[in-house]
Scaffold this motif. Structure first.
Motif, PDB file in Angstrom:
ATOM      1  N   UNK A 167     -15.271  92.878 -61.504  1.00 31.22           N
ATOM      2  CA  UNK A 167     -16.184  93.410 -60.727  1.00 31.22           C
ATOM      3  C   UNK A 167     -16.488  92.568 -59.738  1.00 31.22           C
ATOM      4  N   UNK A 168     -17.736  91.813 -60.285  1.00 27.98           N
ATOM      5  CA  UNK A 168     -17.938  90.984 -58.902  1.00 27.98           C
ATOM      6  C   UNK A 168     -17.218  90.323 -57.987  1.00 27.98           C
ATOM      7  N   UNK A 169     -16.328  89.686 -58.760  1.00 33.19           N
ATOM      8  CA  UNK A 169     -15.227  88.888 -57.982  1.00 33.19           C
ATOM      9  C   UNK A 169     -14.464  90.200 -57.273  1.00 33.19           C
ATOM     10  N   UNK A 170     -13.908  91.294 -57.984  1.00 36.50           N
ATOM     11  CA  UNK A 170     -13.048  91.796 -57.249  1.00 36.50           C
ATOM     12  C   UNK A 170     -13.377  92.173 -55.896  1.00 36.50           C
ATOM     13  N   UNK A 171     -15.232  92.277 -55.845  1.00 40.00           N
ATOM     14  CA  UNK A 171     -15.447  93.056 -54.493  1.00 40.00           C
ATOM     15  C   UNK A 171     -15.995  91.619 -53.615  1.00 40.00           C
ATOM     16  N   UNK A 172     -15.263  90.262 -53.726  1.00 35.46           N
ATOM     17  CA  UNK A 172     -15.519  89.294 -53.172  1.00 35.46           C
ATOM     18  C   UNK A 172     -14.912  88.835 -51.781  1.00 35.46           C
ATOM     19  N   UNK A 173     -14.387  88.068 -50.842  1.00 31.06           N
ATOM     20  CA  UNK A 173     -14.062  87.596 -50.366  1.00 31.06           C
ATOM     21  C   UNK A 173     -12.436  86.859 -51.037  1.00 31.06           C
ATOM     22  N   UNK A 174     -12.764  86.570 -52.150  1.00 30.79           N
ATOM     23  CA  UNK A 174     -12.100  85.117 -52.897  1.00 30.79           C
ATOM     24  C   UNK A 174     -12.035  84.154 -53.456  1.00 30.79           C
ATOM     25  N   UNK A 175     -12.042  82.804 -53.805  1.00 26.82           N
ATOM     26  CA  UNK A 175     -12.442  82.112 -54.384  1.00 26.82           C
ATOM     27  C   UNK A 175     -11.729  80.658 -53.883  1.00 26.82           C
ATOM     28  N   UNK A 176     -11.936  79.644 -55.019  1.00 30.98           N
ATOM     29  CA  UNK A 176     -10.733  78.173 -54.969  1.00 30.98           C
ATOM     30  C   UNK A 176     -11.421  78.076 -56.438  1.00 30.98           C
ATOM     31  N   UNK A 177     -10.355  78.077 -57.000  1.00 31.42           N
ATOM     32  CA  UNK A 177     -10.306  78.190 -58.647  1.00 31.42           C
ATOM     33  C   UNK A 177     -10.100  77.016 -59.055  1.00 31.42           C
ATOM     34  N   UNK A 178     -10.483  76.049 -60.009  1.00 32.24           N
ATOM     35  CA  UNK A 178     -10.378  74.564 -60.279  1.00 32.24           C
ATOM     36  C   UNK A 178      -9.626  74.687 -61.884  1.00 32.24           C
ATOM     37  N   UNK A 179      -8.483  74.283 -62.245  1.00 27.68           N
ATOM     38  CA  UNK A 179      -8.306  74.155 -63.150  1.00 27.68           C
ATOM     39  C   UNK A 179      -8.475  72.406 -63.615  1.00 27.68           C
ATOM     40  N   UNK A 180      -9.345  72.400 -65.043  1.00 27.58           N
ATOM     41  CA  UNK A 180      -9.623  71.179 -65.012  1.00 27.58           C
ATOM     42  C   UNK A 180      -8.589  71.172 -66.154  1.00 27.58           C
ATOM     43  N   UNK A 181      -7.942  69.491 -66.711  1.00 30.39           N
ATOM     44  CA  UNK A 181      -7.248  68.707 -67.831  1.00 30.39           C
ATOM     45  C   UNK A 181      -7.898  67.476 -68.321  1.00 30.39           C
ATOM     46  N   UNK A 182      -6.622  67.255 -69.059  1.00 30.67           N
ATOM     47  CA  UNK A 182      -7.405  65.956 -69.575  1.00 30.67           C
ATOM     48  C   UNK A 182      -8.876  66.327 -70.629  1.00 30.67           C
ATOM     49  N   UNK A 183      -9.391  65.538 -70.889  1.00 28.61           N
ATOM     50  CA  UNK A 183     -11.304  65.499 -71.505  1.00 28.61           C
ATOM     51  C   UNK A 183     -11.825  66.166 -70.251  1.00 28.61           C
ATOM     52  N   UNK A 184     -11.491  66.521 -69.054  1.00 33.85           N
ATOM     53  CA  UNK A 184     -12.084  67.075 -68.124  1.00 33.85           C
ATOM     54  C   UNK A 184     -12.786  66.269 -66.523  1.00 33.85           C
ATOM     55  N   UNK A 185     -13.661  66.653 -65.702  1.00 30.78           N
ATOM     56  CA  UNK A 185     -13.635  66.026 -64.469  1.00 30.78           C
ATOM     57  C   UNK A 185     -14.601  65.428 -64.301  1.00 30.78           C
ATOM     58  N   UNK A 186     -15.075  64.090 -63.507  1.00 31.27           N
ATOM     59  CA  UNK A 186     -15.854  63.597 -62.971  1.00 31.27           C
ATOM     60  C   UNK A 186     -16.543  64.017 -62.655  1.00 31.27           C
ATOM     61  N   UNK A 187     -17.597  64.443 -63.601  1.00 32.51           N
ATOM     62  CA  UNK A 187     -19.040  64.610 -63.087  1.00 32.51           C
ATOM     63  C   UNK A 187     -19.697  65.120 -61.720  1.00 32.51           C
ATOM     64  N   UNK A 188     -19.069  63.914 -61.296  1.00 31.38           N
ATOM     65  CA  UNK A 188     -20.159  63.982 -59.995  1.00 31.38           C
ATOM     66  C   UNK A 188     -19.049  65.145 -58.801  1.00 31.38           C
TER      67      UNK A 188
ATOM     68  N   UNK B  90     -19.915  70.264 -56.224  1.00 30.81           N
ATOM     69  CA  UNK B  90     -18.456  70.991 -54.838  1.00 30.81           C
ATOM     70  C   UNK B  90     -18.570  72.263 -55.773  1.00 30.81           C
ATOM     71  N   UNK B  91     -19.023  72.281 -56.822  1.00 26.65           N
ATOM     72  CA  UNK B  91     -18.668  72.906 -58.173  1.00 26.65           C
ATOM     73  C   UNK B  91     -19.561  74.129 -57.956  1.00 26.65           C
ATOM     74  N   UNK B  92     -19.546  76.201 -57.766  1.00 24.75           N
ATOM     75  CA  UNK B  92     -20.489  77.024 -57.440  1.00 24.75           C
ATOM     76  C   UNK B  92     -20.524  77.977 -58.383  1.00 24.75           C
ATOM     77  N   UNK B  93     -19.588  77.547 -59.062  1.00 22.12           N
ATOM     78  CA  UNK B  93     -19.953  78.394 -60.939  1.00 22.12           C
ATOM     79  C   UNK B  93     -18.924  78.083 -61.823  1.00 22.12           C
ATOM     80  N   UNK B  94     -18.795  78.300 -62.639  1.00 17.45           N
ATOM     81  CA  UNK B  94     -18.318  78.165 -64.028  1.00 17.45           C
ATOM     82  C   UNK B  94     -18.024  79.420 -64.619  1.00 17.45           C
TER      83      UNK B  94
END
Length: 259
Positions: free
Chosen positions: A105-126, A131-135
């Motif tokens: 419901x919170x996301x539905x009331x906002x302007x949207x987001x940039x969704x990052x889809x990880x793969x493999x063992x993960x993403x470089x922690x740096x 850059x990541x604001x929410x998980x």
């Protein structure tokens, strides 16, 4: 509302965006979806986006530089549309907050987001640290990539947008909705009125109260069934509703009869 999706497999989204009741929102750009492939921002003829992890170990890790360039392209595209505030970057990860109705419901009331889809063992922690604001997590299990989680969030948010569902108020009676006090929805029935499972088996009728036309009785039956199912399958939701003062004296009487 706009969602930009960073994914190595944009083709996974095409059937979803063209199917089901939510397709109207995507076709009209009521919920705009833009797909971005980090390979388009990688170096070399092979457009490499992953490499072996430092320190050894199995699998590969998504490299930071293609992701940074991809994100910069998204930011520039959004800035061209005079975006008032930068969209948050969301990563689907086991350490994230588990997605529930109130979060949707919170996301539905906002302007949207940039969704990052990880793969493999993960993403470089740096990249995550910078850059990541929410998980967000879908639960205590691991998927082969973040695309399924992104689709789940996108669908859940889109169906809450005005005019997307045929019945504008139908989502208010979904399980977990505050309109149901956070409880599970009741059972539903449709034609035929009497279903015959097979030879020598008695017909199974629709509950008589639903055929009565007595709206007050029907609503009471639905509430009692909601309480019964929730108490049986998700008793913690009963506890949460009780703690929030959402259960009436008649609700408590039903629960007492159920034991």
């Amino acid at each position: 509302m706009r969602f930009d999706i960073i994914t190595l497999f944009p083709e996974l989204f095409a059937p979803f965006l063209a199917s089901g009741v939510t397709r109207r929102a995507y076709a009209s750009d009521q919920v705009a979806v833009r797909l971005w492939n980090p390979r388009d921002h990688a170096d070399g003829n092979y457009r490499r986006v992953d490499d072996r992890p430092f320190g050894g170990g199995p699998g590969m890790v998504m490299m930071i530089e293609p992701l940074v360039r991809c994100l910069a392209a998204i930011r520039a595209d959004r800035a061209a549309l005079a975006e008032p505030t930068p969209a948050p970057v969301v990563l689907f990860s086991p350490i994230g907050e588990v997605l529930r109705h109130d979060g949707v419901a919170r996301w539905a009331e906002g302007p949207g987001a940039i969704l990052l889809c990880g793969r493999y063992e993960g993403i470089d922690q740096r990249f995550i640290d910078t850059h990541v604001d929410a998980q967000i997590s879908l639960g205590d299990f691991v998927l082969s990539g973040g695309e399924i989680a992104a689709l789940a969030l996108l669908d859940a948010v889109t169906r809450l947008q005005p005019g997307v569902l045929n019945d504008a108020g139908s989502h208010q009676l979904d399980s977990f909705n505050p309109a149901l006090d956070g409880l599970l929805d009741c059972p539903h029935y449709t034609r035929p009125e009497h279903w015959e499972p097979g030879p020598d088996q008695a017909p199974v009728p629709v509950p008589e109260v639903l055929m009565s036309g007595h709206h007050a009785h029907i609503e009471r039956w639905r509430r009692e069934q909601s309480l019964r199912i929730t108490a049986q399958h998700r008793p913690e939701l009963i506890q949460a509703a009780r703690a929030a003062g959402r259960l009436s004296r008649s609700d408590e009487a039903v629960l007492a009869r159920l034991g």
